[in-house]
Scaffold this motif. Structure first.
Motif, PDB file in Angstrom:
ATOM      1  N   TYR A   6      -4.016 -49.280   1.320  1.00 25.81           N
ATOM      2  CA  TYR A   6      -2.853 -49.376   0.430  1.00 25.81           C
ATOM      3  C   TYR A   6      -2.661 -48.070  -0.359  1.00 25.81           C
ATOM      4  CZ  TYR A   6       0.015 -50.903  -3.518  1.00 25.81           C
ATOM      5  OH  TYR A   6       0.990 -50.999  -4.473  1.00 25.81           O
ATOM      6  N   TYR A   7      -3.747 -47.572  -0.971  1.00 29.85           N
ATOM      7  CA  TYR A   7      -3.620 -46.376  -1.806  1.00 29.85           C
ATOM      8  C   TYR A   7      -3.479 -45.098  -0.992  1.00 29.85           C
ATOM      9  CZ  TYR A   7      -4.281 -49.296  -5.842  1.00 29.85           C
ATOM     10  OH  TYR A   7      -4.101 -50.257  -6.798  1.00 29.85           O
ATOM     11  N   LYS A   8      -4.004 -45.066   0.222  1.00 29.13           N
ATOM     12  CA  LYS A   8      -3.752 -43.915   1.097  1.00 29.13           C
ATOM     13  C   LYS A   8      -2.262 -43.789   1.381  1.00 29.13           C
ATOM     14  CE  LYS A   8      -8.032 -43.131   3.636  1.00 29.13           C
ATOM     15  NZ  LYS A   8      -8.697 -43.240   4.947  1.00 29.13           N
ATOM     16  N   LYS A   9      -1.588 -44.924   1.595  1.00 28.45           N
ATOM     17  CA  LYS A   9      -0.142 -44.902   1.835  1.00 28.45           C
ATOM     18  C   LYS A   9       0.622 -44.419   0.614  1.00 28.45           C
ATOM     19  CE  LYS A   9      -0.277 -48.565   5.262  1.00 28.45           C
ATOM     20  NZ  LYS A   9      -0.101 -50.002   5.501  1.00 28.45           N
ATOM     21  N   LYS A  10       0.031 -44.561  -0.574  1.00 25.98           N
ATOM     22  CA  LYS A  10       0.654 -44.080  -1.812  1.00 25.98           C
ATOM     23  C   LYS A  10       0.275 -42.627  -2.100  1.00 25.98           C
ATOM     24  CE  LYS A  10       1.546 -48.178  -4.515  1.00 25.98           C
ATOM     25  NZ  LYS A  10       2.623 -47.784  -5.405  1.00 25.98           N
ATOM     26  N   GLY A  11      -0.510 -42.014  -1.207  1.00 23.21           N
ATOM     27  CA  GLY A  11      -0.834 -40.595  -1.338  1.00 23.21           C
ATOM     28  C   GLY A  11      -2.188 -40.266  -1.936  1.00 23.21           C
ATOM     29  N   ILE A  12      -3.012 -41.268  -2.186  1.00 20.49           N
ATOM     30  CA  ILE A  12      -4.333 -40.976  -2.760  1.00 20.49           C
ATOM     31  C   ILE A  12      -5.236 -40.369  -1.697  1.00 20.49           C
ATOM     32  CG2 ILE A  12      -6.442 -42.078  -3.627  1.00 20.49           C
ATOM     33  CD1 ILE A  12      -4.822 -43.444  -5.615  1.00 20.49           C
ATOM     34  N   LYS A  13      -5.955 -39.324  -2.104  1.00 25.36           N
ATOM     35  CA  LYS A  13      -6.959 -38.692  -1.251  1.00 25.36           C
ATOM     36  C   LYS A  13      -8.323 -39.023  -1.851  1.00 25.36           C
ATOM     37  CE  LYS A  13      -4.011 -34.897   0.286  1.00 25.36           C
ATOM     38  NZ  LYS A  13      -2.828 -35.644   0.258  1.00 25.36           N
ATOM     39  N   PHE A  14      -9.116 -39.744  -1.094  1.00 25.85           N
ATOM     40  CA  PHE A  14     -10.425 -40.179  -1.573  1.00 25.85           C
ATOM     41  C   PHE A  14     -11.462 -39.071  -1.393  1.00 25.85           C
ATOM     42  CE2 PHE A  14      -8.075 -44.065  -0.778  1.00 25.85           C
ATOM     43  CZ  PHE A  14      -8.325 -44.765  -1.947  1.00 25.85           C
ATOM     44  N   LEU A  15     -12.514 -39.120  -2.193  1.00 28.20           N
ATOM     45  CA  LEU A  15     -13.532 -38.066  -2.188  1.00 28.20           C
ATOM     46  C   LEU A  15     -14.567 -38.247  -1.091  1.00 28.20           C
ATOM     47  CD1 LEU A  15     -14.090 -37.570  -6.020  1.00 28.20           C
ATOM     48  CD2 LEU A  15     -12.502 -36.415  -4.480  1.00 28.20           C
ATOM     49  N   SER A  16     -14.554 -39.387  -0.416  1.00 28.13           N
ATOM     50  CA  SER A  16     -15.447 -39.607   0.718  1.00 28.13           C
ATOM     51  C   SER A  16     -14.657 -40.328   1.805  1.00 28.13           C
ATOM     52  CB  SER A  16     -16.682 -40.432   0.298  1.00 28.13           C
ATOM     53  OG  SER A  16     -16.296 -41.706  -0.162  1.00 28.13           O
ATOM     54  N   ILE A  63     -15.489 -46.419  -3.947  1.00 31.04           N
ATOM     55  CA  ILE A  63     -14.972 -45.133  -3.481  1.00 31.04           C
ATOM     56  C   ILE A  63     -14.302 -44.444  -4.670  1.00 31.04           C
ATOM     57  CG2 ILE A  63     -12.726 -45.988  -2.692  1.00 31.04           C
ATOM     58  CD1 ILE A  63     -13.261 -44.097  -0.156  1.00 31.04           C
ATOM     59  N   LEU A  64     -14.393 -43.120  -4.722  1.00 30.05           N
ATOM     60  CA  LEU A  64     -13.879 -42.323  -5.837  1.00 30.05           C
ATOM     61  C   LEU A  64     -12.654 -41.505  -5.426  1.00 30.05           C
ATOM     62  CD1 LEU A  64     -17.359 -41.019  -6.983  1.00 30.05           C
ATOM     63  CD2 LEU A  64     -15.950 -42.632  -8.251  1.00 30.05           C
ATOM     64  N   PHE A  65     -11.820 -41.177  -6.423  1.00 26.13           N
ATOM     65  CA  PHE A  65     -10.660 -40.319  -6.231  1.00 26.13           C
ATOM     66  C   PHE A  65     -10.234 -39.789  -7.599  1.00 26.13           C
ATOM     67  CE2 PHE A  65      -9.261 -44.622  -6.831  1.00 26.13           C
ATOM     68  CZ  PHE A  65      -8.110 -44.568  -7.591  1.00 26.13           C
ATOM     69  N   TYR A  66      -9.320 -38.820  -7.605  1.00 28.37           N
ATOM     70  CA  TYR A  66      -8.849 -38.239  -8.855  1.00 28.37           C
ATOM     71  C   TYR A  66      -7.445 -38.720  -9.192  1.00 28.37           C
ATOM     72  CZ  TYR A  66     -12.787 -35.033  -8.842  1.00 28.37           C
ATOM     73  OH  TYR A  66     -14.040 -34.514  -8.866  1.00 28.37           O
ATOM     74  N   GLY A  67      -7.195 -38.913 -10.501  1.00 27.08           N
ATOM     75  CA  GLY A  67      -5.876 -39.242 -11.009  1.00 27.08           C
ATOM     76  C   GLY A  67      -5.072 -37.978 -11.257  1.00 27.08           C
ATOM     77  N   PRO A  68      -3.890 -38.096 -11.851  1.00 33.29           N
ATOM     78  CA  PRO A  68      -2.979 -36.960 -11.983  1.00 33.29           C
ATOM     79  C   PRO A  68      -3.452 -35.856 -12.922  1.00 33.29           C
ATOM     80  CG  PRO A  68      -2.111 -38.832 -13.172  1.00 33.29           C
ATOM     81  CD  PRO A  68      -3.304 -39.322 -12.389  1.00 33.29           C
ATOM     82  N   SER A  69      -4.375 -36.148 -13.832  1.00 36.04           N
ATOM     83  CA  SER A  69      -4.918 -35.115 -14.724  1.00 36.04           C
ATOM     84  C   SER A  69      -6.365 -34.807 -14.375  1.00 36.04           C
ATOM     85  CB  SER A  69      -4.801 -35.563 -16.184  1.00 36.04           C
ATOM     86  OG  SER A  69      -3.452 -35.682 -16.558  1.00 36.04           O
ATOM     87  N   GLN A  91     -12.269 -44.872  -9.762  1.00 37.49           N
ATOM     88  CA  GLN A  91     -13.111 -45.545  -8.769  1.00 37.49           C
ATOM     89  C   GLN A  91     -12.549 -46.925  -8.445  1.00 37.49           C
ATOM     90  OE1 GLN A  91     -16.928 -47.119 -10.213  1.00 37.49           O
ATOM     91  NE2 GLN A  91     -17.916 -46.027  -8.537  1.00 37.49           N
ATOM     92  N   LEU A  92     -12.595 -47.274  -7.172  1.00 37.61           N
ATOM     93  CA  LEU A  92     -12.320 -48.634  -6.734  1.00 37.61           C
ATOM     94  C   LEU A  92     -13.666 -49.281  -6.413  1.00 37.61           C
ATOM     95  CD1 LEU A  92      -9.362 -48.071  -4.242  1.00 37.61           C
ATOM     96  CD2 LEU A  92      -9.233 -48.630  -6.689  1.00 37.61           C
ATOM     97  N   VAL A  93     -13.870 -50.510  -6.873  1.00 40.32           N
ATOM     98  CA  VAL A  93     -15.140 -51.204  -6.674  1.00 40.32           C
ATOM     99  C   VAL A  93     -14.880 -52.582  -6.082  1.00 40.32           C
ATOM    100  CG1 VAL A  93     -17.221 -52.120  -7.770  1.00 40.32           C
ATOM    101  CG2 VAL A  93     -16.167 -50.034  -8.665  1.00 40.32           C
TER     102      VAL A  93
END
Length: 125
Positions: free
Chosen positions: A84-94, A107-113, A118-120
Motif C-alpha cells: 500500500y505505502y509503496k504505491k504512495k511513493g514510500i521507499k523503505f530502508l530494507s 520495516i523502517l522508512f523516512y517521513g518528509p522531514s 516504522q511499521l510494526v
C-alpha cells in the motif's frame, strides 16, 4: 503515551503527508513569532498525538537522529501495508521486513522531514 514531537522543515507538506499516508487530522494549529506548531490525531486513538514543530528562525542545528529515534505505527498485515505505502511513493530502508524482539515484523522508512518512521506487525496470538 500522550504525544511525540517532531521537528519539521515544511508544516503544510508534513501535515499533508501524515493526513494522506495515515489518516491523521489537525486538532490544533498556530504560530508565534518564533515557532509554527500543529497537533495531529487519529480518530481511532485521539488521546495520542503527533506534535509538529517548525522553528521560524532555529537557534541551532538539530541533531539528525534527534533524541526520539522513531515513530512507530501498528499494522495488521505488514506485507499488505508495504504494498500500500509503496504505491504512495514510500521507499523503505530494507527490501524485506525485519524480525522484532517479540517475534513480529517491522520495516523502517523516512517521513518528509527525514524523521524515522516504522511499521510494526505484532505477533498474532
Amino acid at each position: 503515551m500522550e504525544h511525540v514531537a517532531i521537528i519539521v522543515t515544511d508544516m503544510d507538506e508534513t501535515i499533508q503527508y501524515y493526513s494522506d499516508m495515515f489518516g491523521f487530522k489537525v486538532r490544533l494549529r498556530g504560530s508565534s513569532k518564533t515557532r509554527e506548531m500543529a497537533f495531529l490525531y487519529l480518530e481511532e486513538q485521539p488521546s495520542v498525538e503527533i506534535e509538529l514543530i517548525r522553528d521560524i528562525n532555529p537557534i541551532s542545528d538539530y541533531n539528525k537522529s534527534g533524541i526520539v529515534n522513531h515513530l512507530a505505527f501498528t499494522v495488521k498485515d505488514i506485507n499488505e501495508a508495504i504494498n500500500y505505502y509503496k504505491k504512495k511513493g514510500i521507499k523503505f530502508l530494507s527490501p524485506e521486513p525485519q524480525p522484532t524482539l517479540e517475534g513480529g515484523r517491522m520495516i523502517l522508512f523516512y517521513g518528509p522531514s527525514d524523521e524515522l518512521l516504522q511499521l510494526v506487525e505484532r505477533v498474532k496470538l
